[in-house]
Write a protein that holds these residues in place. Sequence first.
Motif, mmCIF file in Angstrom:
data_model
loop_
_atom_site.group_PDB
_atom_site.id
_atom_site.type_symbol
_atom_site.label_atom_id
_atom_site.label_comp_id
_atom_site.label_asym_id
_atom_site.label_seq_id
_atom_site.Cartn_x
_atom_site.Cartn_y
_atom_site.Cartn_z
ATOM 1 N N ALA A 187 0.828 -1.210 0.000
ATOM 2 C CA ALA A 187 0.000 0.000 0.000
ATOM 3 C C ALA A 187 0.860 1.257 0.000
ATOM 4 O O ALA A 187 0.553 2.238 -0.685
ATOM 5 N N ALA A 188 1.955 1.237 0.779
ATOM 6 C CA ALA A 188 2.856 2.389 0.799
ATOM 7 C C ALA A 188 3.509 2.600 -0.563
ATOM 8 O O ALA A 188 3.641 3.737 -1.044
ATOM 9 N N ARG A 189 3.908 1.517 -1.199
ATOM 10 C CA ARG A 189 4.521 1.613 -2.522
ATOM 11 C C ARG A 189 3.535 2.148 -3.550
ATOM 12 O O ARG A 189 3.871 2.998 -4.381
ATOM 13 N N LEU A 190 2.311 1.663 -3.485
ATOM 14 C CA LEU A 190 1.279 2.142 -4.403
ATOM 15 C C LEU A 190 0.961 3.608 -4.139
ATOM 16 O O LEU A 190 0.755 4.392 -5.078
ATOM 17 N N LEU B 220 1.298 6.848 -6.731
ATOM 18 C CA LEU B 220 0.156 7.693 -7.066
ATOM 19 C C LEU B 220 0.288 9.108 -6.507
ATOM 20 O O LEU B 220 -0.672 9.877 -6.553
ATOM 21 N N GLY B 221 1.452 9.446 -5.964
ATOM 22 C CA GLY B 221 1.682 10.805 -5.487
ATOM 23 C C GLY B 221 1.349 11.034 -4.039
ATOM 24 O O GLY B 221 1.088 12.173 -3.627
ATOM 25 N N ALA C 126 -0.576 5.629 4.124
ATOM 26 C CA ALA C 126 -1.134 4.386 3.589
ATOM 27 C C ALA C 126 -0.604 3.179 4.361
ATOM 28 O O ALA C 126 -1.343 2.223 4.632
ATOM 29 N N PHE C 127 0.668 3.217 4.724
ATOM 30 C CA PHE C 127 1.282 2.115 5.464
ATOM 31 C C PHE C 127 0.581 1.914 6.807
ATOM 32 O O PHE C 127 0.226 0.787 7.180
ATOM 33 N N VAL C 128 0.349 3.006 7.535
ATOM 34 C CA VAL C 128 -0.269 2.906 8.863
ATOM 35 C C VAL C 128 -1.740 2.522 8.758
ATOM 36 O O VAL C 128 -2.234 1.660 9.496
ATOM 37 N N VAL C 129 -2.466 3.159 7.819
ATOM 38 C CA VAL C 129 -3.890 2.887 7.694
ATOM 39 C C VAL C 129 -4.132 1.435 7.307
ATOM 40 O O VAL C 129 -4.956 0.741 7.915
#
Length: 311
Positions: free
Chosen positions: A130-133, A137-138, A145-148
């Motif tokens: 998710a963090a990479r994505l 995507l900016g 994203a990593f934490v969520v």
Amino acid sequence: MQPTTTEVAARPATRPGVLACLAVLLLPALVVLLGDARFHSGSDAGGKAATVELIADRGLDGVDVGYWAEAADPDGTHHPMINTKRTDVGWVQVTSAVLPSAAALGARVAGDHGALWLSMLAVPLGALAAARLSRRLGGGAGWVAFVVVGALSPLTFYGADQWEHAPALALGLWAVALLVERPDGRTALLAGLTAGAAVVLRREIVFFLLFLGLAELLVAAGRAHRTRRPGHRIVPVLIGGGLTLAVGFVFDREVTGGTTGGRSATQAARAGSELAERLSDAVLTTVVQYPRLGFAEIVLGVAALAGMVMA
């Protein structure tokens, strides 16, 4: 020589590291260790846990969970484990034999806690995807994203349960993350292999992957600066996905007797036909963590959602 202010500002933000991954991994691990690993979210996950225990004891023949009332109920209508079907090899409850077989390896080493190793490992891996994505995507460094995804999403819940959801979601996220990076043939092949593995574990995820993949191809085709069309990625993705699916389906047929495809097709159909019920469950499980919508639960749930939205 000290870096200039411009050089410091130009450096990319720090990415989630090893310590962050360990912290996210500890969340489901703590739930498992502090709780009772013999208990699961429902009879479906409980049936998979029973299958894992049997495979750990008997090998792949343990996929047969048995039925004491078979003589009186040959169709298994009243089998205590939901979705258990009679096949050539016995009474089979699992959707796919891949995850129980892998989980049984951990069960042989560390019992009920070790059986959940793949689900727990999927949490940090999914969060990293998710963090990479998000970065692609900016979304900055991808920490939000990593934490969520790693600590505040259903992935965290399923990371402590004997179900395919967590590994399938993590693999699906990685497949999408690899695809949107406009990869070369090798990376596209890896994305296909990863997507195929996700579908083997959880069949209905194929619909989400197809729509996301189509959206990415359409966006890529519309980029004026691209010198190559996105079609050069389609063939490696299809080859990788087809190869993984073929291996997974053959393994399932040999181990379970070949009925998991029928159950999977039924689940995929229910994902669309029971849309209203799914939406209701989504609202309930998003706002609160209990099977009721009281005033206090709604207030706490809305406050938590507001914090996530602000982040």
